[in-house]
Design a protein around this motif. Structure first.
Motif, PDB file in Angstrom:
ATOM      1  N   ARG A 140      -4.381   1.380  10.123  1.00 49.59           N
ATOM      2  CA  ARG A 140      -4.211   1.493   8.685  1.00 49.59           C
ATOM      3  C   ARG A 140      -4.158   2.963   8.215  1.00 49.59           C
ATOM      4  O   ARG A 140      -3.215   3.368   7.548  1.00 49.59           O
ATOM      5  N   ARG A 148       4.700   3.614   5.489  1.00 46.54           N
ATOM      6  CA  ARG A 148       5.028   3.322   4.092  1.00 46.54           C
ATOM      7  C   ARG A 148       5.797   4.451   3.417  1.00 46.54           C
ATOM      8  O   ARG A 148       6.433   4.238   2.388  1.00 46.54           O
ATOM      9  N   THR A 153       7.167  -1.422   1.886  1.00 44.90           N
ATOM     10  CA  THR A 153       5.774  -1.796   2.155  1.00 44.90           C
ATOM     11  C   THR A 153       5.673  -3.085   2.953  1.00 44.90           C
ATOM     12  O   THR A 153       4.888  -3.180   3.904  1.00 44.90           O
ATOM     13  N   TRP A 154       6.474  -4.095   2.591  1.00 45.85           N
ATOM     14  CA  TRP A 154       6.379  -5.388   3.283  1.00 45.85           C
ATOM     15  C   TRP A 154       6.731  -5.254   4.760  1.00 45.85           C
ATOM     16  O   TRP A 154       6.091  -5.877   5.626  1.00 45.85           O
ATOM     17  N   VAL A 157       3.837  -3.408   6.539  1.00 45.59           N
ATOM     18  CA  VAL A 157       2.706  -4.325   6.740  1.00 45.59           C
ATOM     19  C   VAL A 157       2.967  -5.250   7.931  1.00 45.59           C
ATOM     20  O   VAL A 157       2.090  -5.463   8.770  1.00 45.59           O
ATOM     21  N   GLY A 161       0.911  -5.141  11.424  1.00 46.13           N
ATOM     22  CA  GLY A 161       0.231  -6.380  11.800  1.00 46.13           C
ATOM     23  C   GLY A 161       0.666  -6.860  13.174  1.00 46.13           C
ATOM     24  O   GLY A 161      -0.151  -7.305  13.984  1.00 46.13           O
ATOM     25  N   LEU A 188      -2.192  -8.765   9.721  1.00 46.87           N
ATOM     26  CA  LEU A 188      -1.532  -8.806   8.414  1.00 46.87           C
ATOM     27  C   LEU A 188      -2.549  -8.730   7.279  1.00 46.87           C
ATOM     28  O   LEU A 188      -2.336  -8.037   6.283  1.00 46.87           O
ATOM     29  N   ALA A 189      -3.660  -9.442   7.446  1.00 49.21           N
ATOM     30  CA  ALA A 189      -4.681  -9.460   6.400  1.00 49.21           C
ATOM     31  C   ALA A 189      -5.255  -8.066   6.153  1.00 49.21           C
ATOM     32  O   ALA A 189      -5.356  -7.616   5.001  1.00 49.21           O
ATOM     33  N   SER A 191      -3.921  -5.189   6.774  1.00 48.24           N
ATOM     34  CA  SER A 191      -2.893  -4.309   6.211  1.00 48.24           C
ATOM     35  C   SER A 191      -2.650  -4.613   4.736  1.00 48.24           C
ATOM     36  O   SER A 191      -2.480  -3.694   3.922  1.00 48.24           O
ATOM     37  N   ILE A 192      -2.634  -5.885   4.386  1.00 46.87           N
ATOM     38  CA  ILE A 192      -2.436  -6.282   2.986  1.00 46.87           C
ATOM     39  C   ILE A 192      -3.600  -5.787   2.125  1.00 46.87           C
ATOM     40  O   ILE A 192      -3.411  -5.289   1.013  1.00 46.87           O
ATOM     41  N   VAL A 195      -3.275  -2.006   1.527  1.00 42.60           N
ATOM     42  CA  VAL A 195      -2.268  -1.693   0.510  1.00 42.60           C
ATOM     43  C   VAL A 195      -2.784  -2.070  -0.878  1.00 42.60           C
ATOM     44  O   VAL A 195      -2.644  -1.306  -1.837  1.00 42.60           O
ATOM     45  N   LYS A 196      -3.369  -3.245  -0.992  1.00 43.83           N
ATOM     46  CA  LYS A 196      -3.866  -3.738  -2.283  1.00 43.83           C
ATOM     47  C   LYS A 196      -4.930  -2.814  -2.865  1.00 43.83           C
ATOM     48  O   LYS A 196      -4.984  -2.608  -4.081  1.00 43.83           O
TER      49      LYS A 196
END
Length: 224
Positions: A140, A148, A153-154, A157, A161, A188-189, A191-192, A195-196
């Motif tokens: 991360r 990024r 971003t998607w 991620v 992941g 994935l979790a 990384s999300i 970003v969040k």
């Protein structure tokens, strides 16, 4: 000309890649007991990574101290999200395992269980504290953050992941590929969440620690 900070990051990336992606730890295990080799590698990377990002880590920690309630609920919701993702991708992994007629479990999980039986306290400390710290700094704080800058971003991620899942493979056998699907949910979790929470690494780090701790509690209860 590359700055000292970027040189340090490059060294960290090369060390992690050589030791874990290309299984350099196995080479170290030929020089010393494998358990010591693994622990030594994680301690060195954790200390080096923490020193490398000390300014950013201190800044992010100070931000958290100002918004303790937000941090608490962010970690709580992140942990629930991790559990849901882990269950969903674990279910997909199990369906694929049944579809291909595979038996048993992945080598990574098997190794954890064996080591846990031999040295439960030590492996718990490394898997629940030091391991997540090293992985979050690499995946991360470095990989996702830099991807990024040049990719959507998607896509960043997803790639991070996927990289997280693949590094938990120990061979190129079909069973390992299927097992990696389960780890994709966690990758994935984390990384999300990163970003969040505006790239504050403490959020995915603590969620990662809590997730691994829950796994070890379940493992400990199952071994009784």
């Amino acid at each position: 000309m590359m700055s000292d900070k970027n040189k340090g990051i490059l060294i960290f990336v090369l060390l992690y890649t050589i030791l874990f992606v290309f299984d350099g730890v196995r080479w170290l295990a030929s020089l010393m007991p494998s358990t010591i080799a693994n622990y030594l590698v994680y301690v060195v990377l954790a200390l080096y990574g923490s020193f490398l990002f000390k300014d950013r880590l201190i800044q992010q920690w100070n931000e958290i101290r100002k918004t303790k309630r937000k941090f608490f609920f962010g970690v709580l919701t992140g942990w629930i999200f991790l559990i849901l993702m882990t269950v969903a991708f674990g279910f997909i992994s199990e369906l694929l395992r049944q579809f291909f007629g595979l038996v048993g479990q992945g080598l990574n999980q098997s190794n954890i269980q064996i080591t846990f039986q031999e040295q439960p306290l030590l492996i718990a400390v490394f898997a629940c504290i030091i391991g997540p710290l090293v992985e979050e700094l690499f995946f991360r704080q470095i990989l996702l953050r830099y991807l990024r800058k040049s990719l959507p971003t998607w896509l960043s991620v997803f790639l991070v992941g996927l990289a997280f899942a693949l590094t938990h493979m120990h061979s190129l056998s079909l069973s390992e590929w299927v097992g990696a699907v389960g780890y994709l949910g966690g990758g994935l979790a984390f990384s999300i969440i990163y970003v969040k929470e505006k790239e504050n690494v403490y959020y995915p780090l603590l969620v990662h620690m809590l997730g691994n701790s829950l796994s070890f509690i379940i493992l400990a209860i199952g071994s009784m």
